[in-house]
Design an enzyme around this catalytic site. Structure first.
Site, short mmCIF file in Angstrom:
data_model
loop_
_atom_site.label_atom_id
_atom_site.label_comp_id
_atom_site.label_asym_id
_atom_site.label_seq_id
_atom_site.Cartn_x
_atom_site.Cartn_y
_atom_site.Cartn_z
N LYS A 132 35.61 -4.56 40.84
CA LYS A 132 34.42 -5.35 41.20
C LYS A 132 33.37 -5.54 40.11
O LYS A 132 33.19 -6.64 39.60
CB LYS A 132 33.78 -4.76 42.45
CG LYS A 132 34.66 -4.98 43.69
CD LYS A 132 33.95 -4.72 44.97
CE LYS A 132 34.71 -5.29 46.16
NZ LYS A 132 35.55 -4.37 46.90
N ASP A 190 39.70 5.67 44.23
CA ASP A 190 39.47 4.22 44.22
C ASP A 190 37.98 4.01 43.97
O ASP A 190 37.15 4.18 44.86
CB ASP A 190 39.91 3.64 45.57
CG ASP A 190 39.68 2.14 45.67
OD1 ASP A 190 38.92 1.59 44.84
OD2 ASP A 190 40.24 1.52 46.59
N PHE A 194 39.26 1.54 52.49
CA PHE A 194 39.67 0.17 52.17
C PHE A 194 40.23 0.16 50.76
O PHE A 194 39.56 0.57 49.81
CB PHE A 194 38.50 -0.83 52.27
CG PHE A 194 38.95 -2.24 52.05
CD1 PHE A 194 39.49 -2.99 53.09
CD2 PHE A 194 38.88 -2.81 50.79
CE1 PHE A 194 39.95 -4.29 52.87
CE2 PHE A 194 39.33 -4.11 50.57
CZ PHE A 194 39.87 -4.85 51.62
C1 LIG Z 1 36.94 -4.55 47.34
C2 LIG Z 1 37.74 -3.29 47.28
C3 LIG Z 1 39.12 -3.32 46.99
C4 LIG Z 1 39.88 -4.61 46.84
O1 LIG Z 1 39.48 -5.34 45.74
P1 LIG Z 1 39.95 -6.88 45.58
O2 LIG Z 1 39.42 -7.26 44.23
O3 LIG Z 1 39.35 -7.64 46.72
O4 LIG Z 1 41.43 -6.88 45.64
C5 LIG Z 1 39.78 -2.12 46.87
N1 LIG Z 1 39.15 -0.95 47.05
C6 LIG Z 1 37.83 -0.88 47.33
C7 LIG Z 1 37.18 0.45 47.48
C8 LIG Z 1 37.09 -2.04 47.47
O5 LIG Z 1 35.78 -1.98 47.79
#
Ligand SMILES: *Cc1c(COP(=O)(O)O)cnc(C)c1O
Length: 402
Positions: free
Chosen positions: A252, A223, A138
């Site tokens: 986050k 990521d 994701f």
């Molecule tokens: C939540 C998440 C995103 C997206 O972040 P947003 O602030 O919602 O755009 C991207 N990568 C990972 C691994 C995530 O958990």
């Protein structure tokens, strides 16, 4: 307003993008939340790995108030003290790193994808633009990060997506190797897949990926939006693996609830960006960066990351005991305070999540059989005991039903 009034107003005026629980939360402190009816909850979702210091931590509240009185926003046409200080702190931890600030995880990943392409262009490979990512990954909801995301269900209805993304099974080095071609410029992975269901990378996998990237001169992007910033008991999840990326992304947990994202790169990569190549109006504004700085300083000065490692081990041990008691638990996995239980196919995950909420424990369900636990990093052992107690009561109920 009552919960019911808030819910009705939301149904009338908001776009129906979210499947929400019938709960309106209006107050928080530490690991606790209260809804508009006054009901108390123990929060093991932390705003989905966002509220790292818990709700309304005094350090966060103080940073917001102090900076709001000084200066909230100026554009990046000027130098910004909290932005420079936060970048310097990240640069001290990750030696030689350069930082670009934005406002969310998706934006941080967009910036990383643009940097990887630009790096290839200015380093003798104008033909390279493709990025390989993992299935079940994701990376966000913008068009490019959606194209990067390896979950078909999120993409439906939005095609065609930007070209240049290939998905391969996670933890399968051979598949990754075979996917590399003359157009590949980068490999992007979550060291621990979050939204996909809490799947940690295998140790030799990340080392193998690093080696492949070196050999083919590809940018390695991690990521760390969910797994970074202390969540797994190390500052960054990749530190468990002894593998260093060229670029990584944060968001986050960085503002403990205040929106801020960052894309961090080794200097060699970072310098592929020239003035005018990328920008964000709100990115790196004084308020967001003052909060990010306060959160990171608190984490580092109070041994919070070491604490996560200990409380995380304790929590995982308690979940493992549950797995011994309840045979319908198929697996307990994750690191630090990024943990999950996978249930057998005959179990109803969403119903278990709902029952926990009724008992005053907020947890997150993924799909139909995975329960995800992301408590605030400041969670205590008694709070973990309390959560385990509720989960086991709900599990006993399930046992009696079947
Ligand atoms: C939540 C998440 C995103 C997206 O972040 P947003 O602030 O919602 O755009 C991207 N990568 C990972 C691994 C995530 O958990």
């Amino acid at each position: 307003m009552t919960s019911q009034e808030i819910i009705e107003l939301s149904h009338e005026y908001l776009m129906p993008t979210y499947n929400r629980f019938p709960i309106a939360l209006i107050k928080g402190k530490g690991s606790k939340l209260w809804d508009a009816n006054g009901k108390e909850y123990l929060d093991f979702t932390a705003g989905l790995a966002v509220c790292s210091l818990g709700h309304c931590h005094p350090v966060v509240v103080e940073a917001i108030c102090r900076q709001a009185k000084e200066l909230i926003h100026v554009s990046n046409l000027f130098y910004i003290q909290p932005q420079a200080k936060l970048a310097a702190l990240i640069g001290q931890i990750f030696k030689g790193a350069r930082v670009f600030f934005c406002n969310s995880g998706a934006e941080a990943n967009e910036a990383a994808l643009k940097l990887a392409r630009k790096y290839a262009k200015v380093n003798g490979h104008p033909e390279r633009y493709e990025v390989i990512t993992a299935l079940k990954s994701f990376h966000g909801r913008t068009l490019a990060t959606l194209a990067a995301t390896g979950q078909p269900k999120h993409r439906q209805g939005f095609e065609p997506l930007p070209a240049g993304f290939t998905h391969v099974p996670f933890n399968d080095l051979k598949a990754l190797k075979e996917a590399i071609n003359e157009q590949t410029c980068a490999i992007m992975l979550e060291p621990i897949q979050g939204e996909g269901g809490i799947y940690p990378a295998a140790k030799d996998y990340l080392a193998g990926v690093r080696e492949l990237c070196h050999r083919h001169k590809l940018a390695l992007i991690f990521d760390e939006v969910q797994c970074g910033l202390g969540r797994t008991g190390k500052f960054l999840a990749f530190q468990h693996y002894g593998v260093t990326p060229d670029i990584f992304t944060l968001a986050k947990g960085l503002g403990s609830g205040f929106p801020i994202g960052a894309m961090v790169a080794k200097e060699e990569f970072a310098l592929a960006f020239q003035p005018g190549n990328h920008a964000s109006t709100f990115g790196g504004n004084p308020l967001a960066c003052a909060v990010g700085l306060a959160v990171l300083e608190y984490m580092l000065n109070h041994g919070l990351i070491e604490q996560v490692s200990l409380t995380g081990d304790y929590f995982k041990e308690q979940l493992t005991f549950l797995a011994q008691r309840f045979p319908f638990i198929r697996e307990v996995r994750g690191m630090g305070l990024m943990l999950a239980i996978e249930l057998n196919q005959n179990q109803n995950g969403p119903e278990i999540v709902r029952r926990c909420m009724e008992q005053g424990l907020l947890i997150n369900g993924i799909g139909s059989h995975i329960l995800r636990f992301l408590p605030p990093l400041i969670v205590t052992r008694p709070e973990i005991d309390w959560a385990i107690n509720i989960i086991s009561q709900v599990f006993i109920e399930r046992t009696n039903l079947s």
